[in-house]
Design a protein around this motif. Structure first.
Motif, PDB file in Angstrom:
ATOM      1  N   SER A  56      -4.369   7.255   7.217  1.00  7.56           N
ATOM      2  CA  SER A  56      -4.371   5.806   6.990  1.00  7.56           C
ATOM      3  C   SER A  56      -5.784   5.298   6.771  1.00  7.56           C
ATOM      4  CB  SER A  56      -3.755   5.062   8.180  1.00  7.56           C
ATOM      5  OG  SER A  56      -2.371   5.295   8.225  1.00  7.56           O
ATOM      6  N   HIS A  66      -1.744   2.319  -2.047  1.00 11.21           N
ATOM      7  CA  HIS A  66      -0.676   2.938  -1.255  1.00 11.21           C
ATOM      8  C   HIS A  66      -0.937   2.859   0.245  1.00 11.21           C
ATOM      9  CE1 HIS A  66       1.299   4.444  -4.807  1.00 11.21           C
ATOM     10  NE2 HIS A  66       0.151   4.917  -5.227  1.00 11.21           N
ATOM     11  N   HIS A  67      -2.070   2.294   0.631  1.00 12.12           N
ATOM     12  CA  HIS A  67      -2.396   2.215   2.066  1.00 12.12           C
ATOM     13  C   HIS A  67      -1.318   1.466   2.850  1.00 12.12           C
ATOM     14  CE1 HIS A  67      -3.978  -1.898   1.344  1.00 12.12           C
ATOM     15  NE2 HIS A  67      -3.686  -2.067   2.615  1.00 12.12           N
ATOM     16  N   LYS A  68      -0.638   0.516   2.195  1.00 18.26           N
ATOM     17  CA  LYS A  68       0.397  -0.247   2.905  1.00 18.26           C
ATOM     18  C   LYS A  68       1.531   0.652   3.391  1.00 18.26           C
ATOM     19  CE  LYS A  68      -0.396  -4.803   1.064  1.00 18.26           C
ATOM     20  NZ  LYS A  68       0.208  -6.062   0.694  1.00 18.26           N
ATOM     21  N   HIS A  69       1.954   1.587   2.541  1.00 18.65           N
ATOM     22  CA  HIS A  69       3.041   2.508   2.928  1.00 18.65           C
ATOM     23  C   HIS A  69       2.578   3.408   4.068  1.00 18.65           C
ATOM     24  CE1 HIS A  69       4.796   1.212  -0.811  1.00 18.65           C
ATOM     25  NE2 HIS A  69       3.830   1.765  -1.506  1.00 18.65           N
ATOM     26  N   VAL A  70       1.378   3.952   3.915  1.00 14.65           N
ATOM     27  CA  VAL A  70       0.843   4.871   4.918  1.00 14.65           C
ATOM     28  C   VAL A  70       0.639   4.139   6.244  1.00 14.65           C
ATOM     29  CG1 VAL A  70      -1.008   6.495   5.470  1.00 14.65           C
ATOM     30  CG2 VAL A  70      -0.248   6.260   3.113  1.00 14.65           C
ATOM     31  N   GLY A  72       2.257   1.563   7.310  1.00 13.62           N
ATOM     32  CA  GLY A  72       3.581   1.300   7.876  1.00 13.62           C
ATOM     33  C   GLY A  72       4.087   2.499   8.668  1.00 13.62           C
ATOM     34  N   GLN A  73       3.925   3.692   8.090  1.00 20.67           N
ATOM     35  CA  GLN A  73       4.318   4.927   8.782  1.00 20.67           C
ATOM     36  C   GLN A  73       3.449   5.151  10.006  1.00 20.67           C
ATOM     37  OE1 GLN A  73       7.021   7.048   7.990  1.00 20.67           O
ATOM     38  NE2 GLN A  73       7.420   5.160   6.871  1.00 20.67           N
ATOM     39  N   ALA A 109       0.259  -3.208   6.791  1.00 22.85           N
ATOM     40  CA  ALA A 109       1.460  -2.850   6.043  1.00 22.85           C
ATOM     41  C   ALA A 109       2.194  -4.077   5.507  1.00 22.85           C
ATOM     42  CB  ALA A 109       2.392  -2.039   6.940  1.00 22.85           C
TER      43      ALA A 109
END
Length: 110
Positions: A56, A66-70, A72-73, A109
């Protein structure tokens, strides 16, 4: 050059702090304690948490959208790790680092 907001800088710091804490706690404290501290499920969760935190931070630092997806995880895994470290006990510093990271990654996220 991309600019990191103060909120994102704080999130990167929280991610790196959690990465460091989970890895140090697992490799030091947990391995020394044994027992439930080294249960495969718990130990794997700590390793997963450390790695997603590092990832992240990396995604935010390189400016990937794509940092938002990472993140979130990461928030999900950190929350789970905090809960599990609390269950195992005697891991307050790890619980705190995971909770702080989960909180700031949840914001990232959004």
């Amino acid at each position: 050059m991309h600019h990191l907001s103060d909120e994102m800088k704080a999130c990167v710091d929280n991610c790196l702090a959690c990465y460091r804490e989970c890895l140090l706690m697992a490799m030091g404290h947990c391995l020394e304690m044994g027992g439930k501290h080294t249960e495969p499920q718990h130990f794997k969760l700590m390793m997963a948490c450390a790695e997603i935190c590092r990832t992240s931070a990396h995604f935010m630092l390189i400016g990937s959208e794509h940092h938002k997806h990472v993140c979130g995880q990461c928030a999900e895994i950190c929350a789970q790790c905090a809960e599990d470290c609390e269950r195992v006990g005697d891991m307050e510093s790890c619980v705190g680092a995971c909770r702080r990271c989960a909180e700031s990654c949840t914001k990232m996220a959004a």
